[in-house]
Design a protein around this motif. Structure first.
Motif, PDB file in Angstrom:
ATOM      1  N   LEU A  37       0.867  -1.193   0.000  1.00 18.39           N
ATOM      2  CA  LEU A  37       0.000   0.000   0.000  1.00 18.39           C
ATOM      3  C   LEU A  37       0.890   1.226   0.000  1.00 18.39           C
ATOM      4  O   LEU A  37       1.793   1.346   0.832  1.00 18.39           O
ATOM      5  N   THR A  38       0.651   2.136  -0.946  1.00 14.99           N
ATOM      6  CA  THR A  38       1.477   3.339  -1.000  1.00 14.99           C
ATOM      7  C   THR A  38       0.655   4.523  -1.491  1.00 14.99           C
ATOM      8  O   THR A  38      -0.482   4.378  -1.942  1.00 14.99           O
ATOM      9  N   GLY A  39       1.251   5.694  -1.396  1.00 19.42           N
ATOM     10  CA  GLY A  39       0.602   6.926  -1.836  1.00 19.42           C
ATOM     11  C   GLY A  39       1.490   8.088  -1.450  1.00 19.42           C
ATOM     12  O   GLY A  39       2.271   7.971  -0.503  1.00 19.42           O
ATOM     13  N   GLY A  40       1.400   9.177  -2.167  1.00 18.33           N
ATOM     14  CA  GLY A  40       2.208  10.349  -1.848  1.00 18.33           C
ATOM     15  C   GLY A  40       1.797  10.958  -0.523  1.00 18.33           C
ATOM     16  O   GLY A  40       0.750  10.616   0.039  1.00 18.33           O
ATOM     17  N   ILE A  41       2.596  11.865  -0.026  1.00 16.61           N
ATOM     18  CA  ILE A  41       2.289  12.551   1.222  1.00 16.61           C
ATOM     19  C   ILE A  41       0.932  13.256   1.101  1.00 16.61           C
ATOM     20  O   ILE A  41       0.606  13.813   0.057  1.00 16.61           O
ATOM     21  N   ALA A  42       0.110  13.147   2.144  1.00 19.92           N
ATOM     22  CA  ALA A  42      -1.220  13.784   2.193  1.00 19.92           C
ATOM     23  C   ALA A  42      -2.171  13.267   1.114  1.00 19.92           C
ATOM     24  O   ALA A  42      -3.102  13.938   0.717  1.00 19.92           O
ATOM     25  N   SER A  43      -1.928  12.022   0.658  1.00 20.18           N
ATOM     26  CA  SER A  43      -2.828  11.426  -0.345  1.00 20.18           C
ATOM     27  C   SER A  43      -4.014  10.741   0.332  1.00 20.18           C
ATOM     28  O   SER A  43      -5.024  10.455  -0.301  1.00 20.18           O
ATOM     29  N   GLY A  44      -3.868  10.448   1.632  1.00 16.23           N
ATOM     30  CA  GLY A  44      -4.920   9.733   2.355  1.00 16.23           C
ATOM     31  C   GLY A  44      -4.584   8.274   2.602  1.00 16.23           C
ATOM     32  O   GLY A  44      -5.434   7.471   2.990  1.00 16.23           O
ATOM     33  N   LYS A  45      -3.309   7.924   2.418  1.00 22.31           N
ATOM     34  CA  LYS A  45      -2.869   6.534   2.592  1.00 22.31           C
ATOM     35  C   LYS A  45      -3.146   6.022   4.008  1.00 22.31           C
ATOM     36  O   LYS A  45      -3.576   4.879   4.187  1.00 22.31           O
ATOM     37  N   SER A  46      -2.915   6.849   5.015  1.00 23.84           N
ATOM     38  CA  SER A  46      -3.126   6.418   6.413  1.00 23.84           C
ATOM     39  C   SER A  46      -4.592   6.085   6.664  1.00 23.84           C
ATOM     40  O   SER A  46      -4.910   5.155   7.399  1.00 23.84           O
ATOM     41  N   THR A  47      -5.490   6.860   6.044  1.00 25.34           N
ATOM     42  CA  THR A  47      -6.928   6.600   6.184  1.00 25.34           C
ATOM     43  C   THR A  47      -7.266   5.255   5.554  1.00 25.34           C
ATOM     44  O   THR A  47      -7.988   4.440   6.139  1.00 25.34           O
TER      45      THR A  47
END
Length: 200
Positions: free
Chosen positions: A5-15
């Motif tokens: 699971l990945t995503g840029g900073i502030a992309s909503g990955k943690s959510t």
């Protein structure tokens, strides 16, 4: 079923990571582990101090994260030296957590820099949380109080949106509502859980 699971900073990955955990996935959080392996009293922190000096410690003997961040963000060589210490420790701990998961589990490795480290091929599926750069900047300046300049610099230091999308087997579009995000994640999880059940 091993999922990156990945995503840029502030992309909503943690959510997305939190929703997957709620749905029953075993989440292995690389950022969290990266903090654990350099906690006070660990061999990891000792190695960092040996490499970079005791001035990167707080008076309490913890790693001074803002100072370390500022150093490695400005100096690619320092970042490589830090990664050479931390990445093997994170990798080892991640493998331990994965080994402890049930055979038919969906094991999600939450790795912010998955596109950068070139490990996408080691997963059965790769979920990329996607948001346009302008929206990332808006979230960082609005929600986190960053300056626009800092936000743009941090985005520029990561893989491009195109590089992340190129490794995706599943894309979560995080430009809509939280309900919309959740619906997408539930559908992806259901598919992955079924694949895990069949292969497990």
């Amino acid at each position: 079923m091993r999922v990156g699971l990945t995503g840029g900073i502030a992309s909503g990955k943690s959510t997305v990571s939190a929703v997957l955990a709620e749905l029953g996935a075993v989440v292995v959080d690389a950022d969290l582990i990266a903090r654990e392996v350099v906690a006070r009293g660990t061999p990891g922190l000792e190695a960092v101090v040996e490499e970079f000096g005791p001035e990167l410690l707080t008076p309490e003997g913890e790693l001074d994260r803002p100072a370390m961040g500022a150093l490695v963000f400005a100096d690619p060589d320092a970042r490589r030296r830090l990664e050479a210490i931390i990445h093997p420790l994170v990798h080892r701990r991640s493998a331990e957590l994965e080994a402890a998961a049930p055979a038919d589990a969906v094991v999600v490795h939450d790795i912010p820099l998955l596109a950068e480290v070139g490990r996408a091929g080691s997963f059965d599926a790769v979920v990329v949380v996607d948001a346009p750069a302008e929206l990332q900047v808006e979230r960082m300046t609005g929600d986190r109080g960053w300056t626009r300049e800092d936000a743009e610099a941090r985005i520029a230091a990561q893989a491009t949106r195109e590089q992340r999308l190129a490794i995706a087997t599943h894309v979560v579009d995080n430009t809509g509502s939280l309900d919309d995000l959740r619906r997408q994640v539930e559908a992806i999880h259901a598919e992955l859980a079924e694949r895990a059940r069949v292969s497990g």
